[in-house]
Structures are given as C-alpha cells and as structure tokens.
Design a protein around this motif. Structure first.
Motif, PDB file in Angstrom:
ATOM      1  N   ALA A 235       0.768  -1.353  -0.320  1.00 51.94           N
ATOM      2  CA  ALA A 235       0.003  -0.122  -0.049  1.00 51.94           C
ATOM      3  C   ALA A 235       0.864   1.161   0.087  1.00 51.94           C
ATOM      4  CB  ALA A 235      -1.085   0.002   1.066  1.00 51.94           C
ATOM      5  N   LEU A 236       2.154   1.302   0.696  1.00 50.87           N
ATOM      6  CA  LEU A 236       2.717   2.330   0.803  1.00 50.87           C
ATOM      7  C   LEU A 236       3.350   2.696  -0.669  1.00 50.87           C
ATOM      8  CD1 LEU A 236       4.595   4.499   2.066  1.00 50.87           C
ATOM      9  CD2 LEU A 236       6.354   2.675   2.593  1.00 50.87           C
ATOM     10  N   LEU A 237       4.071   1.596  -1.364  1.00 51.50           N
ATOM     11  CA  LEU A 237       4.449   1.707  -2.621  1.00 51.50           C
ATOM     12  C   LEU A 237       3.314   2.216  -3.765  1.00 51.50           C
ATOM     13  CD1 LEU A 237       6.742  -1.271  -2.931  1.00 51.50           C
ATOM     14  CD2 LEU A 237       7.340   0.843  -2.674  1.00 51.50           C
ATOM     15  N   ALA A 238       2.108   1.865  -3.454  1.00 52.32           N
ATOM     16  CA  ALA A 238       0.902   2.579  -4.483  1.00 52.32           C
ATOM     17  C   ALA A 238       0.807   3.855  -4.003  1.00 52.32           C
ATOM     18  CB  ALA A 238      -0.352   1.605  -4.062  1.00 52.32           C
ATOM     19  N   GLU A 239       0.873   4.194  -2.663  1.00 49.86           N
ATOM     20  CA  GLU A 239       0.710   5.603  -2.284  1.00 49.86           C
ATOM     21  C   GLU A 239       1.725   6.393  -2.934  1.00 49.86           C
ATOM     22  OE1 GLU A 239       1.680   8.218   1.543  1.00 49.86           O
ATOM     23  OE2 GLU A 239       0.904   6.254   1.888  1.00 49.86           O
ATOM     24  N   VAL A 240       3.181   6.100  -3.037  1.00 48.25           N
ATOM     25  CA  VAL A 240       4.230   6.960  -3.395  1.00 48.25           C
ATOM     26  C   VAL A 240       4.270   6.851  -5.146  1.00 48.25           C
ATOM     27  CG1 VAL A 240       5.158   6.848  -1.270  1.00 48.25           C
ATOM     28  CG2 VAL A 240       6.063   5.369  -2.895  1.00 48.25           C
ATOM     29  N   GLY A 241       3.644   5.745  -5.825  1.00 48.65           N
ATOM     30  CA  GLY A 241       3.678   5.521  -7.098  1.00 48.65           C
ATOM     31  C   GLY A 241       4.981   4.953  -7.627  1.00 48.65           C
ATOM     32  N   LEU A 242       5.395   3.876  -6.926  1.00 49.40           N
ATOM     33  CA  LEU A 242       6.564   3.297  -7.079  1.00 49.40           C
ATOM     34  C   LEU A 242       5.930   1.825  -7.408  1.00 49.40           C
ATOM     35  CD1 LEU A 242       9.659   3.920  -7.214  1.00 49.40           C
ATOM     36  CD2 LEU A 242       9.670   2.836  -4.912  1.00 49.40           C
ATOM     37  N   PRO A 243       6.288   1.439  -8.692  1.00 50.13           N
ATOM     38  CA  PRO A 243       5.821  -0.014  -9.306  1.00 50.13           C
ATOM     39  C   PRO A 243       6.582  -1.041  -8.223  1.00 50.13           C
ATOM     40  CG  PRO A 243       6.371   1.326 -10.980  1.00 50.13           C
ATOM     41  CD  PRO A 243       6.891   2.292  -9.850  1.00 50.13           C
ATOM     42  N   ALA A 244       5.999  -2.151  -8.091  1.00 51.65           N
ATOM     43  CA  ALA A 244       6.559  -3.146  -7.414  1.00 51.65           C
ATOM     44  C   ALA A 244       6.036  -4.496  -7.833  1.00 51.65           C
ATOM     45  CB  ALA A 244       6.259  -2.966  -5.839  1.00 51.65           C
ATOM     46  N   VAL A 245       7.006  -5.577  -7.748  1.00 53.48           N
ATOM     47  CA  VAL A 245       6.466  -7.070  -7.913  1.00 53.48           C
ATOM     48  C   VAL A 245       6.838  -7.593  -6.400  1.00 53.48           C
ATOM     49  CG1 VAL A 245       7.148  -9.244  -8.961  1.00 53.48           C
ATOM     50  CG2 VAL A 245       6.917  -7.136 -10.350  1.00 53.48           C
ATOM     51  N   ILE A 246       5.795  -8.516  -6.186  1.00 52.66           N
ATOM     52  CA  ILE A 246       5.853  -9.127  -4.698  1.00 52.66           C
ATOM     53  C   ILE A 246       6.586 -10.642  -5.041  1.00 52.66           C
ATOM     54  CG2 ILE A 246       4.682 -10.112  -2.943  1.00 52.66           C
ATOM     55  CD1 ILE A 246       2.769  -7.892  -3.078  1.00 52.66           C
ATOM     56  N   VAL A 247       7.706 -10.928  -4.366  1.00 51.70           N
ATOM     57  CA  VAL A 247       8.271 -12.070  -4.616  1.00 51.70           C
ATOM     58  C   VAL A 247       7.749 -13.079  -3.483  1.00 51.70           C
ATOM     59  CG1 VAL A 247      10.653 -13.492  -4.716  1.00 51.70           C
ATOM     60  CG2 VAL A 247      10.325 -10.928  -5.342  1.00 51.70           C
ATOM     61  N   GLY A 248       7.011 -14.152  -3.971  1.00 55.54           N
ATOM     62  CA  GLY A 248       6.374 -15.030  -2.852  1.00 55.54           C
ATOM     63  C   GLY A 248       5.003 -15.562  -3.646  1.00 55.54           C
ATOM     64  N   PRO A 249       4.275 -16.195  -2.995  1.00 55.68           N
ATOM     65  CA  PRO A 249       2.768 -16.951  -3.231  1.00 55.68           C
ATOM     66  C   PRO A 249       2.070 -15.481  -3.537  1.00 55.68           C
ATOM     67  CG  PRO A 249       3.269 -17.325  -1.024  1.00 55.68           C
ATOM     68  CD  PRO A 249       4.549 -16.751  -1.529  1.00 55.68           C
ATOM     69  N   ASP A 250       1.079 -15.874  -4.487  1.00 56.56           N
ATOM     70  CA  ASP A 250       0.124 -14.656  -4.822  1.00 56.56           C
ATOM     71  C   ASP A 250      -0.938 -14.786  -3.620  1.00 56.56           C
ATOM     72  OD1 ASP A 250      -1.525 -13.184  -5.873  1.00 56.56           O
ATOM     73  OD2 ASP A 250      -1.651 -13.862  -7.887  1.00 56.56           O
ATOM     74  N   LEU A 251      -0.952 -13.710  -3.067  1.00 56.66           N
ATOM     75  CA  LEU A 251      -1.807 -13.626  -1.881  1.00 56.66           C
ATOM     76  C   LEU A 251      -2.972 -12.635  -2.414  1.00 56.66           C
ATOM     77  CD1 LEU A 251       0.531 -12.867   0.946  1.00 56.66           C
ATOM     78  CD2 LEU A 251      -0.226 -14.875   0.152  1.00 56.66           C
ATOM     79  N   GLY A 252      -3.221 -12.689  -3.619  1.00 58.79           N
ATOM     80  CA  GLY A 252      -4.560 -11.946  -4.027  1.00 58.79           C
ATOM     81  C   GLY A 252      -4.390 -10.246  -3.886  1.00 58.79           C
ATOM     82  N   GLU A 253      -3.084  -9.857  -3.575  1.00 58.15           N
ATOM     83  CA  GLU A 253      -2.772  -8.392  -3.314  1.00 58.15           C
ATOM     84  C   GLU A 253      -3.487  -7.730  -4.520  1.00 58.15           C
ATOM     85  OE1 GLU A 253      -2.426  -5.463  -1.981  1.00 58.15           O
ATOM     86  OE2 GLU A 253      -1.739  -6.520  -0.707  1.00 58.15           O
ATOM     87  N   ALA A 254      -4.148  -6.451  -4.182  1.00 58.79           N
ATOM     88  CA  ALA A 254      -4.577  -5.775  -5.363  1.00 58.79           C
ATOM     89  C   ALA A 254      -3.770  -4.745  -6.038  1.00 58.79           C
ATOM     90  CB  ALA A 254      -5.966  -5.068  -4.833  1.00 58.79           C
TER      91      ALA A 254
END
Length: 346
Positions: free
Chosen positions: A139-158
C-alpha cells in the motif's frame, strides 16, 4: 577509432534517430522488421546506447531496488538471496538496468527507505521480498507511485503482481514422506510467524499431520539462521519425549540441526530423521546428505526482474509459470526407530 553514434546507426539503417531510440527502448510505433533491422545494424557497428542518455530520454533512473529488512548476521549466511540476486542481475545486465540493494533494520520494515527511493527518483521500481502478514509496504508503494513486484506466493494483493510459488506443497511432501517411513512424532522448526512464508510452512506442516491422523509434534519458532536452528534442535532433543523426525523451514537451520544431533551422538537417520527446505548447493554434500525441497530461486529472480521491467516499461507481460517445489529424498531421512523395550506404543 571513433566510436559510432546514434546518428551513424540511423544513417546506416535508413531510419530517423528517433526510430533507433524507439527500437532500443522497445517502444511501439515502428514495425517489427524495422526494429530487427535497426538492432542488427547497431550490433554490426558495435553501438549501444549510453545508459545516462537513455535515462534522460525516458525520464528514468534505469535502476530497480531491493530493500531487505533482515539482520546482517542472518542475511550473510542465507543462501536464498545470492541465488535470487543472480537471477535478477542476469536479466538486468541485458536490459541496461542496475540493481540498487539496501539493507535496513527489521523494525524499519523498509518504509523510510522506500519513501526516499521514490522521492529522490533513484529507482523505477522495487522487488518486495520477505512479505509479512498484514504487510503495509504494498500500500505504501502504491501511495508513493513506485511500481513493485511481490516475490512469493500470490496472496491476491490488489496493488501489485506476485512472482513465486506456493511453498505449502513442498512441506506437505516432506511430512507425507516421513509418515510413510512410520514416523508419528514429527517436529517443526519454523521461521518467524510474522513472515508469510514462515506462517505458510508451519500451516502446511500442521495440516499434513492432521490429514495423516496425527497430532502436531513439537514446534519451535526460529529466525531462519543457523544459530537459531541449532538452539531449536537442542531444545527438541532435550524433551522428555523427543521427536523422531524434524522438518526445518530452511536448509540452513536443518544443517545446523544435523550438526548438533551428530555432535550429541544421535544417529541420523537411525534415531532422528532431518529434512530441510531450499536444496542449497551444500545440502547434497553433507554426511548424511540432506533430504530437502528444491525450488528454482535463480529462476524466481529472473522472472521477478522480467515482470518488474515489463511493469516499469508498461509492456504487456505473459503469465509467469515457475516449477513447483519438489521433494528430494537423500540420506538424512529413514524409517522411524523401533520403540525402546518397555516403551508404550504410539
């Protein structure tokens, strides 16, 4: 000899300087055959775009970030990150991007670092590892506008895509293997419960025992370090009824546990079976060699870097398919020991 310029490439390919830039930045607007011709001419002339000029032309830093919130003493001995970074770098080296690595205190959780990276424009995107339960970083990265990829199982993060595999089936396979060998008292030395993969591996261990009709054995929460693995093993061996098998949440703790057991005269696997997770290079060369779960961590790094570059460059990204975890049976696991004479049956 004078180094060729972008103008020389454009002239030799019969296109504009802008078309050369579009070809190297993989932008739409030129035909595929034209792009191929430009790239071939550039290769034959030995020309590559300046990283600085490219960054200015696309208003980017041409760097990706990896912020790790772990104690240095734990990180330095964890074989996961060298393999993961090797995969990331193999992609970035071909794309003209650099990797910016920062290690921050655990209680910081990287929040201040992420804000600085975004405000200073030092990276174009970040890789999120060691995801915590109820992690606020996406959520913080979405707030500051910095694209990200989560390394790990897909948790359904929006907020951001995920690259990784579910580690539960790997732990399940280990427990099923031990149950087939006759073990009924199977312990688990897990990672921090606050981490997603620490929690998921413990959950898979408990669920596999329940599916086999067994009660959960002893559990010790550790921090993935060798020191913690050794301490947890000493605790388990000192129990009034020690386990006959231990499933560790990573190889590092398992290798430390194996060393403790051997030093205390415990026959592995005659009296105690030991299994890890990660299939690090050293695992196959221990005595006895370690039963573990193998995953392609370098492949994770390649896939995560490719997905993040697609996100940063606003390209369509194909679905990522990674090999699932797979059990590798070696000499550290064996049949459950026979009960001592006069001991009650389990």
């Amino acid at each position: 000899m004078t180094r060729p310029t972008i103008n020389d490439v454009a002239r030799a390919a019969g296109v504009s300087k802008g078309a050369v830039s579009f070809a190297f930045n993989n932008r739409p607007g030129i035909a595929p055959e034209t792009r191929d011709r430009i790239l071939e001419v550039a290769r034959s002339m030995g020309w590559t775009p300046s990283s600085r000029a490219r960054a200015l032309s696309v208003s980017r830093s041409l760097a990706l970030g990896l912020v790790i919130a772990r104690p240095p003493e734990t990180l330095r001995s964890d074989p996961f990150f060298p393999s993961f970074i090797a995969g990331v770098e193999s992609v970035l080296a071909e794309s003209g991007y650099a990797l910016l690595l920062q290690i921050v205190p655990e209680d910081d959780a990287g929040h201040a670092s992420y804000r600085r990276l975004a405000e200073q424009g030092r990276v174009d995107g970040v890789l999120l590892t060691d995801l915590h339960v109820d992690d606020t970083r996406p959520a913080l990265l979405a707030e500051v506008g910095l694209p990200a990829v989560i390394v790990g199982p897909d948790l359904g993060e929006a907020f951001w895509p995920a690259v990784g595999v579910d580690d539960g089936p790997g732990i399940t396979a280990v427990v099923e293997h031990l149950v087939e060998l006759g073990h009924t008292r199977i312990a688990h030395v897990g990672g921090p419960g606050a981490m997603v993969h620490g929690r998921s591996r413990r959950t898979a261990w408990a669920a596999a025992l329940e599916a086999a009709g067994l009660e959960p054995g002893p559990f010790v929460e550790a921090d993935f370090s060798a020191e913690a693995g050794a301490g947890a093993t000493m605790h388990l061996l000192d129990l009034a009824e020690p386990p006959t098998a231990v499933v560790y949440a990573n190889d590092l703790m398992a290798m430390a546990g194996l060393a403790v057991a051997v030093a205390r005269g415990v026959d592995v696997p005659g009296r105690l079976s030991i299994a890890g997770y990660d299939d690090t290079e050293l695992a196959a060369h221990l005595q006895p060699p370690l039963t573990t779960v193998t995953t392609d961590v370098t492949g994770w790094g390649r896939a995560a870097a490719t997905r993040l570059l697609d996100l940063v460059e606003q390209r369509r990204s194909p679905d990522v398919r990674l090999d699932p975890p797979r059990l590798v049976v070696r000499g550290s696991t064996g049949p459950a020991p026979a009960p001592a004479p006069g001991a009650p049956s389990t």
